[in-house]
Design a protein around this motif. Structure first.
Motif, PDB file in Angstrom:
ATOM      1  N   SER A 136     -15.249 -69.715 -23.988  1.00 27.59           N
ATOM      2  CA  SER A 136     -15.761 -68.344 -23.931  1.00 27.59           C
ATOM      3  C   SER A 136     -14.652 -67.336 -23.636  1.00 27.59           C
ATOM      4  O   SER A 136     -14.782 -66.150 -23.953  1.00 27.59           O
ATOM      5  N   ILE A 137     -13.569 -67.799 -23.025  1.00 28.56           N
ATOM      6  CA  ILE A 137     -12.420 -66.928 -22.737  1.00 28.56           C
ATOM      7  C   ILE A 137     -11.389 -67.032 -23.850  1.00 28.56           C
ATOM      8  O   ILE A 137     -10.553 -66.146 -24.030  1.00 28.56           O
ATOM      9  N   ASN A 138     -11.458 -68.103 -24.612  1.00 29.69           N
ATOM     10  CA  ASN A 138     -10.452 -68.374 -25.629  1.00 29.69           C
ATOM     11  C   ASN A 138     -10.309 -67.230 -26.632  1.00 29.69           C
ATOM     12  O   ASN A 138      -9.207 -66.925 -27.093  1.00 29.69           O
ATOM     13  N   GLY A 139     -11.424 -66.575 -26.971  1.00 28.50           N
ATOM     14  CA  GLY A 139     -11.353 -65.454 -27.898  1.00 28.50           C
ATOM     15  C   GLY A 139     -10.544 -64.297 -27.353  1.00 28.50           C
ATOM     16  O   GLY A 139      -9.807 -63.627 -28.093  1.00 28.50           O
ATOM     17  N   HIS A 140     -10.645 -64.052 -26.047  1.00 26.64           N
ATOM     18  CA  HIS A 140      -9.877 -62.977 -25.420  1.00 26.64           C
ATOM     19  C   HIS A 140      -8.398 -63.349 -25.338  1.00 26.64           C
ATOM     20  O   HIS A 140      -7.523 -62.492 -25.461  1.00 26.64           O
ATOM     21  N   VAL A 141      -8.117 -64.644 -25.124  1.00 24.29           N
ATOM     22  CA  VAL A 141      -6.734 -65.126 -25.146  1.00 24.29           C
ATOM     23  C   VAL A 141      -6.144 -64.939 -26.544  1.00 24.29           C
ATOM     24  O   VAL A 141      -5.016 -64.451 -26.701  1.00 24.29           O
ATOM     25  N   ALA A 142      -6.914 -65.327 -27.564  1.00 24.04           N
ATOM     26  CA  ALA A 142      -6.448 -65.188 -28.938  1.00 24.04           C
ATOM     27  C   ALA A 142      -6.224 -63.726 -29.308  1.00 24.04           C
ATOM     28  O   ALA A 142      -5.268 -63.391 -30.024  1.00 24.04           O
ATOM     29  N   ASP A 143      -7.095 -62.849 -28.825  1.00 30.48           N
ATOM     30  CA  ASP A 143      -6.945 -61.418 -29.086  1.00 30.48           C
ATOM     31  C   ASP A 143      -5.637 -60.896 -28.505  1.00 30.48           C
ATOM     32  O   ASP A 143      -4.902 -60.145 -29.163  1.00 30.48           O
ATOM     33  N   ALA A 144      -5.329 -61.301 -27.266  1.00 33.99           N
ATOM     34  CA  ALA A 144      -4.060 -60.890 -26.652  1.00 33.99           C
ATOM     35  C   ALA A 144      -2.879 -61.454 -27.439  1.00 33.99           C
ATOM     36  O   ALA A 144      -1.858 -60.779 -27.621  1.00 33.99           O
ATOM     37  N   GLY A 145      -3.021 -62.694 -27.925  1.00 31.80           N
ATOM     38  CA  GLY A 145      -1.957 -63.293 -28.717  1.00 31.80           C
ATOM     39  C   GLY A 145      -1.709 -62.545 -30.007  1.00 31.80           C
ATOM     40  O   GLY A 145      -0.554 -62.396 -30.449  1.00 31.80           O
ATOM     41  N   GLN A 146      -2.759 -62.044 -30.635  1.00 36.17           N
ATOM     42  CA  GLN A 146      -2.607 -61.259 -31.850  1.00 36.17           C
ATOM     43  C   GLN A 146      -1.877 -59.953 -31.572  1.00 36.17           C
ATOM     44  O   GLN A 146      -1.039 -59.511 -32.371  1.00 36.17           O
ATOM     45  N   TRP A 147      -2.179 -59.344 -30.427  1.00 37.48           N
ATOM     46  CA  TRP A 147      -1.473 -58.121 -30.049  1.00 37.48           C
ATOM     47  C   TRP A 147       0.019 -58.399 -29.853  1.00 37.48           C
ATOM     48  O   TRP A 147       0.873 -57.602 -30.260  1.00 37.48           O
ATOM     49  N   VAL A 148       0.343 -59.533 -29.246  1.00 36.37           N
ATOM     50  CA  VAL A 148       1.748 -59.901 -29.064  1.00 36.37           C
ATOM     51  C   VAL A 148       2.435 -60.057 -30.412  1.00 36.37           C
ATOM     52  O   VAL A 148       3.510 -59.494 -30.649  1.00 36.37           O
ATOM     53  N   GLN A 149       1.810 -60.821 -31.313  1.00 31.12           N
ATOM     54  CA  GLN A 149       2.425 -61.067 -32.612  1.00 31.12           C
ATOM     55  C   GLN A 149       2.548 -59.790 -33.435  1.00 31.12           C
ATOM     56  O   GLN A 149       3.574 -59.550 -34.089  1.00 31.12           O
ATOM     57  N   GLN A 150       1.534 -58.950 -33.415  1.00 26.06           N
ATOM     58  CA  GLN A 150       1.586 -57.696 -34.159  1.00 26.06           C
ATOM     59  C   GLN A 150       2.677 -56.776 -33.620  1.00 26.06           C
ATOM     60  O   GLN A 150       3.369 -56.096 -34.386  1.00 26.06           O
ATOM     61  N   THR A 151       2.829 -56.756 -32.306  1.00 24.81           N
ATOM     62  CA  THR A 151       3.872 -55.925 -31.701  1.00 24.81           C
ATOM     63  C   THR A 151       5.254 -56.426 -32.077  1.00 24.81           C
ATOM     64  O   THR A 151       6.156 -55.642 -32.402  1.00 24.81           O
ATOM     65  N   LEU A 152       5.449 -57.736 -32.044  1.00 22.43           N
ATOM     66  CA  LEU A 152       6.733 -58.316 -32.437  1.00 22.43           C
ATOM     67  C   LEU A 152       7.054 -57.973 -33.882  1.00 22.43           C
ATOM     68  O   LEU A 152       8.192 -57.586 -34.209  1.00 22.43           O
ATOM     69  N   THR A 153       6.079 -58.109 -34.755  1.00 19.97           N
ATOM     70  CA  THR A 153       6.295 -57.807 -36.174  1.00 19.97           C
ATOM     71  C   THR A 153       6.593 -56.331 -36.389  1.00 19.97           C
ATOM     72  O   THR A 153       7.519 -55.968 -37.128  1.00 19.97           O
ATOM     73  N   HIS A 154       5.821 -55.473 -35.735  1.00 14.17           N
ATOM     74  CA  HIS A 154       5.992 -54.029 -35.898  1.00 14.17           C
ATOM     75  C   HIS A 154       7.345 -53.561 -35.376  1.00 14.17           C
ATOM     76  O   HIS A 154       7.994 -52.694 -35.984  1.00 14.17           O
ATOM     77  N   GLU A 155       7.779 -54.131 -34.256  1.00 15.13           N
ATOM     78  CA  GLU A 155       9.030 -53.707 -33.638  1.00 15.13           C
ATOM     79  C   GLU A 155      10.240 -54.481 -34.181  1.00 15.13           C
ATOM     80  O   GLU A 155      11.375 -54.153 -33.840  1.00 15.13           O
ATOM     81  N   GLY A 156       9.985 -55.492 -35.002  1.00 15.89           N
ATOM     82  CA  GLY A 156      11.084 -56.290 -35.535  1.00 15.89           C
ATOM     83  C   GLY A 156      11.827 -57.070 -34.466  1.00 15.89           C
ATOM     84  O   GLY A 156      13.046 -57.236 -34.543  1.00 15.89           O
ATOM     85  N   MET A 157      11.077 -57.590 -33.488  1.00 17.09           N
ATOM     86  CA  MET A 157      11.684 -58.316 -32.376  1.00 17.09           C
ATOM     87  C   MET A 157      11.243 -59.770 -32.394  1.00 17.09           C
ATOM     88  O   MET A 157      10.242 -60.126 -33.015  1.00 17.09           O
ATOM     89  N   ASP A 158      12.020 -60.607 -31.704  1.00 14.89           N
ATOM     90  CA  ASP A 158      11.679 -62.025 -31.575  1.00 14.89           C
ATOM     91  C   ASP A 158      10.912 -62.315 -30.299  1.00 14.89           C
ATOM     92  O   ASP A 158      10.260 -63.363 -30.185  1.00 14.89           O
ATOM     93  N   TYR A 159      11.012 -61.442 -29.318  1.00 15.65           N
ATOM     94  CA  TYR A 159      10.336 -61.675 -28.046  1.00 15.65           C
ATOM     95  C   TYR A 159      10.097 -60.339 -27.355  1.00 15.65           C
ATOM     96  O   TYR A 159      10.697 -59.310 -27.712  1.00 15.65           O
ATOM     97  N   LEU A 160       9.207 -60.353 -26.376  1.00 13.72           N
ATOM     98  CA  LEU A 160       8.923 -59.191 -25.544  1.00 13.72           C
ATOM     99  C   LEU A 160       9.428 -59.467 -24.139  1.00 13.72           C
ATOM    100  O   LEU A 160       9.138 -60.523 -23.577  1.00 13.72           O
ATOM    101  N   ASP A 161      10.185 -58.530 -23.576  1.00 11.81           N
ATOM    102  CA  ASP A 161      10.665 -58.715 -22.212  1.00 11.81           C
ATOM    103  C   ASP A 161       9.566 -58.320 -21.225  1.00 11.81           C
ATOM    104  O   ASP A 161       8.442 -57.988 -21.607  1.00 11.81           O
ATOM    105  N   ASP A 162       9.897 -58.368 -19.935  1.00 15.22           N
ATOM    106  CA  ASP A 162       8.901 -58.082 -18.899  1.00 15.22           C
ATOM    107  C   ASP A 162       8.279 -56.701 -19.056  1.00 15.22           C
ATOM    108  O   ASP A 162       7.065 -56.531 -18.923  1.00 15.22           O
ATOM    109  N   ASN A 163       9.114 -55.691 -19.332  1.00 11.87           N
ATOM    110  CA  ASN A 163       8.600 -54.328 -19.462  1.00 11.87           C
ATOM    111  C   ASN A 163       7.671 -54.186 -20.659  1.00 11.87           C
ATOM    112  O   ASN A 163       6.618 -53.538 -20.580  1.00 11.87           O
ATOM    113  N   HIS A 164       8.069 -54.771 -21.797  1.00 11.06           N
ATOM    114  CA  HIS A 164       7.217 -54.730 -22.976  1.00 11.06           C
ATOM    115  C   HIS A 164       5.893 -55.456 -22.709  1.00 11.06           C
ATOM    116  O   HIS A 164       4.820 -54.990 -23.125  1.00 11.06           O
TER     117      HIS A 164
END
Length: 243
Positions: A136-164
């Motif tokens: 029941s929480i897995n969908g919210h985890v997956a949603d956060a994961g999609q935000w991470v991947q979309q941000t990486l793609t949009h910013e052209g980065m390989d990882y997000l640091d603590d501030n990001h």
């Protein structure tokens, strides 16, 4: 207070640890037991997301979602931490973000922040880890994961640091969520995590009174609240801090 950290198989494999399954009352759904947060317990569902260029260095983000609020915390790593190191980082981020929410909301002021921080730091906690994935929480985890991947793609980065990670987490947690289907009432994770933090760590700091709540305390957001006779009060913190 019990702290439950539920880790998916991907996370336990990455950490190199073997964890017990969360006990099942009826012997069914072992490994996918539902998590609950209540008066005496807070539960986190944690998962691992790997990213980076396939031919280059791989990076990892641990996504932790709290069971009641669906509040997501993003933790970046370039190499696997130990189990105790991950636990320490997660609990520190939870405390820091919860206290910042309390301050930003106006529920407490600058003078009261150290008192609430002391309550968090001195809370008697028992942390337990399990290999489990609450679906029941897995969908919210997956949603956060999609935000991470979309941000990486949009910013052209390989990882997000603590501030990001902190900034993206705040964006995710301000968005409305639902639990239990389309007819469920929408809520914002930041509001629920704030309610939890004020109740757990803000005893004696409330400037207004609430129904069925002791004067000076914030209300309990959970239905399993017993008589609160084990919560250290503000006066005790003032006495201890003056020694």
């Amino acid at each position: 207070m019990d702290i439950i950290i539920s880790a998916t198989h991907a996370l336990t494999k990455w950490l190199g640890v073997t964890l017990p399954k969360l006990p099942s009352p009826d012997g069914k759904r072992l490994g996918t037991q539902p998590l609950t947060t209540g008066f005496a317990q807070i539960a986190w569902q944690c998962h691992l997301q790997e990213h980076g260029r396939r031919s280059g260095l791989r990076y990892h983000t641990v996504i932790a979602v709290e069971a009641y609020s669906r509040y997501a915390i993003l933790l970046p790593f370039t190499m696997p931490p130990t189990q105790s190191e991950l636990e320490k980082v997660l609990l520190e981020r939870w405390g820091n973000e919860a206290l910042q929410l309390a301050l930003d909301s106006g529920a407490i002021n600058d003078d009261e922040l150290p008192l609430m921080a002391d309550c968090f730091a001195t809370q008697d906690c028992h942390t337990r880890w399990f290999n489990n994935n609450d679906l029941s929480i897995n969908g919210h985890v997956a949603d956060a994961g999609q935000w991470v991947q979309q941000t990486l793609t949009h910013e052209g980065m390989d990882y997000l640091d603590d501030n990001h990670c902190y900034g993206l987490g705040m964006h995710i947690n301000q968005r409305y969520k639902t639990v239990g289907g389309q007819r469920a009432k929408a809520f914002r994770p930041v509001v629920r995590l704030l309610d939890d933090a004020l109740f757990r760590f803000g005893a004696g700091l409330a400037a207004v009174t609430y129904p069925d709540t002791r004067v000076g305390d914030f209300p309990c957001p959970y239905p399993d609240q017993p008589v609160r006779n084990n919560v250290v009060q503000l006066a005790q913190y003032r006495r201890s801090s003056s020694r």
